[in-house]
Design an enzyme around this catalytic site. Structure first.
Site, short mmCIF file in Angstrom:
data_model
loop_
_atom_site.label_atom_id
_atom_site.label_comp_id
_atom_site.label_asym_id
_atom_site.label_seq_id
_atom_site.Cartn_x
_atom_site.Cartn_y
_atom_site.Cartn_z
N GLU A 357 1.15 -1.01 0.01
CA GLU A 357 0.18 -0.10 0.10
C GLU A 357 0.84 1.04 -0.31
OE1 GLU A 357 -4.14 2.06 2.36
OE2 GLU A 357 -2.61 0.55 3.80
N HIS A 382 -4.22 -4.34 -0.39
CA HIS A 382 -4.62 -3.43 -1.23
C HIS A 382 -3.16 -4.07 -2.12
CE1 HIS A 382 -6.62 -0.41 1.21
NE2 HIS A 382 -5.77 -0.56 2.17
#
Length: 508
Positions: A357, A382
């Site tokens: 992320e 993510h």
């Protein structure tokens, strides 16, 4: 009755042979059949590219295609805009209206303190008796419920009983709006000006969590909050939830507290009650989390606790993860000793690591992707940096490790500006295992999964994504969940009934 696939699984054998022959330079002018074969081959490789659609699904797909064509040519194209500016446009979109009705399967990446919208917290929690508020010196707020005036909090003003404060006001709306603004990142102002950098938006993000903390961790609110969270997701046609939860100590009005076991039991009890009252809701499970800023000794203790909770609560406890901003937190490799404990002891503790992320490159932070796979993560939270790590991308695909993509979160937290350029668009073009989730919907002013599905369908997919893409994404959320194979089979059957009903009611 099943019909031909909308997008064939592969070009016809003769065409495919022609394709190979022509690619070796057989013609100076490309054969149209070669072009068509290439297009079919590429289309079959995307998420949903090999899904077989019924007649009714094809009619609904044609309707969606027409809607999307009209959406894409608009001057204000929502996926190209910041979500805070685009939200009202999305809310008025006929595509969004259809996506709200669509059974979306499960939400697999949602955090505990940001699953219920801020308006509910203000209207249903801050109006309860014994709710105190103070203002911090960095322009945030804190709350606590107490039977008497609480002890002073460092770097905060004197505690004020909200009931008394509101009684002095002719109209408390401004106060309510101010409180609401502290519990969410959403702003009516230009978001690029309000949040000029990742550091600024993350600081505000963390303060909003701290503001919600004292409200949500009060025992009577905690039960109601979680039930309301399940309700809000259920109303968005979500049938299953995996919640990342810190399992904090929960306090009572007299200041006494309950431990982690009590908190997990409460999640279990509320989930059972909600499922009993909503038979078409499949359930929820908890992914126990800890902030990645802790030291090694704390992490060892937390992993010990996680293993015990998994053993004692196998039905509700799904696994373990680290949360917090990756760019400023400790990397997975730092904790490798603690995170290797379950395997060394022969204990099953599934991991669901946040990894990648970040928009950093070549640092310990984006190396979390490789380390997550080395530590045998079940999914990747993510995975924004995954395209820059071809080995991790290839390994995750071969192992069936799905990427939990949260489009609006990635945009609001300033990893990507135009969602058409989100890395997940490329992942979906080659059918990398992907599930769509909403991360912290209350913080962003989004609802359930529908806003994120809109950004995915219209933004990532462009004109080429279709009903098969949506169908596969919804099914992925069950296939890549922590449910057992038998539970997945049962959940998919329940989802299929709801899907068939959705198609029959909305197909022209």
């Amino acid at each position: 009755m099943q019909t031909m696939t909308v997008l064939p699984q592969r070009p016809h054998a003769a065409v495919f042979c022609l394709l190979l022959y022509c690619l070796n330079g057989c013609l100076s002018i490309p054969d149209p059949r070669q072009r068509e074969a290439l297009m079919q081959l590429e289309a079959s490789m995307q998420t949903g590219g090999r899904v077989v659609l019924t007649d009714a699904e094809q009619r609904l797909d044609a309707l969606l295609f027409k809607m999307k064509q009209e959406e894409i040519i608009k001057a204000d194209f929502p996926p190209a805009m910041h979500f805070f500016r685009a939200r009202s446009l999305i809310n008025n979109s006929p595509i969004f209206s259809l996506l709200q009705k669509m059974p979306k399967g499960g939400a697999l990446h949602v955090h505990d303190l940001s699953m219920v919208n801020a308006e509910w917290l203000v209207k249903n929690v801050t109006y309860r008796p014994n709710c105190y508020m103070c203002c911090t010196d960095n322009h945030s707020i804190r709350f606590i419920f107490s039977s008497r005036v609480p002890k002073a909090l460092a770097r905060c003003s004197a505690w004020t009983l909200l009931e008394n404060l509101r009684a002095k006001m002719v109209n408390p709306t401004d106060l309510d709006n101010s409180i609401m603004g502290n519990l969410t990142l959403y702003t009516d102002q230009d978001p690029e000006t309000v949040y000029p950098s990742q550091d600024v938006v993350w600081s505000r993000f963390e303060q909003a969590f701290l503001a919600a903390w004292g409200l949500v961790t009060y025992a009577p609110v905690f039960r109601d909050y979680y039930y309301e969270g399940l309700t809000q997701f259920y109303m968005d046609n979500i049938m299953y939830l995996e919640l990342r939860a810190l399992l904090p100590e929960i306090y009572e009005l007299d200041g006494s507290t309950h431990d982690t076991v009590w908190t997990l039991k409460t999640y279990q009890e509320v989930t059972r009650r909600f499922t009993a009252e909503h038979p078409d809701f499949f359930g929820a499970r908890i992914i126990f989390t800890v902030n990645r800023g802790v030291n090694m000794s704390v992490m060892i203790g937390v992993v010990e606790k996680a293993m015990k909770l998994k053993r004692d609560f196998p039905d509700i406890m799904a696994g373990f993860d680290l949360v917090g901003r990756e760019d400023s937190g400790r990397p997975l490799w730092y904790f490798r000793e603690a995170l290797s404990m379950p395997v060394e002891r022969g204990v099953t503790l599934p991991f669901f690591f946040h990894a990648g992320e970040t928009d950093l490159e070549g640092t310990e932070v984006d190396q979390n992707l490789l380390d997550a796979i080395l530590l045998n993560t079940s999914r990747i939270g993510h995975g924004f940096a995954l395209l820059r790590h071809p080995v991790a991308k290839d390994m995750s695909k071969k192992r069936g490790v799905a990427v939990e993509v949260c489009p609006i979160s990635n945009q609001v937290l300033k990893l990507v500006k135009d969602l058409r350029n989100h890395p997940a668009a490329a992942l979906m073009s080659e059918n990398q295992p992907v599930v769509i989730s909403s991360d912290d919907p209350a913080m962003f002013g989004s609802s359930g999964l529908s806003h994120d599905f809109y950004e995915t369908f219209v933004g990532f997919g462009g004109i080429s994504s279709h009903l098969g893409s949506l169908k596969e994404l919804a099914m992925n959320s069950i296939r890549y969940s922590s449910l057992s194979p038998k539970q997945q089979e049962k959940a998919l059957a329940l989802w299929q009934r709801r899907w068939d009903k959705f198609v029959s009611e909305n197909a022209p």
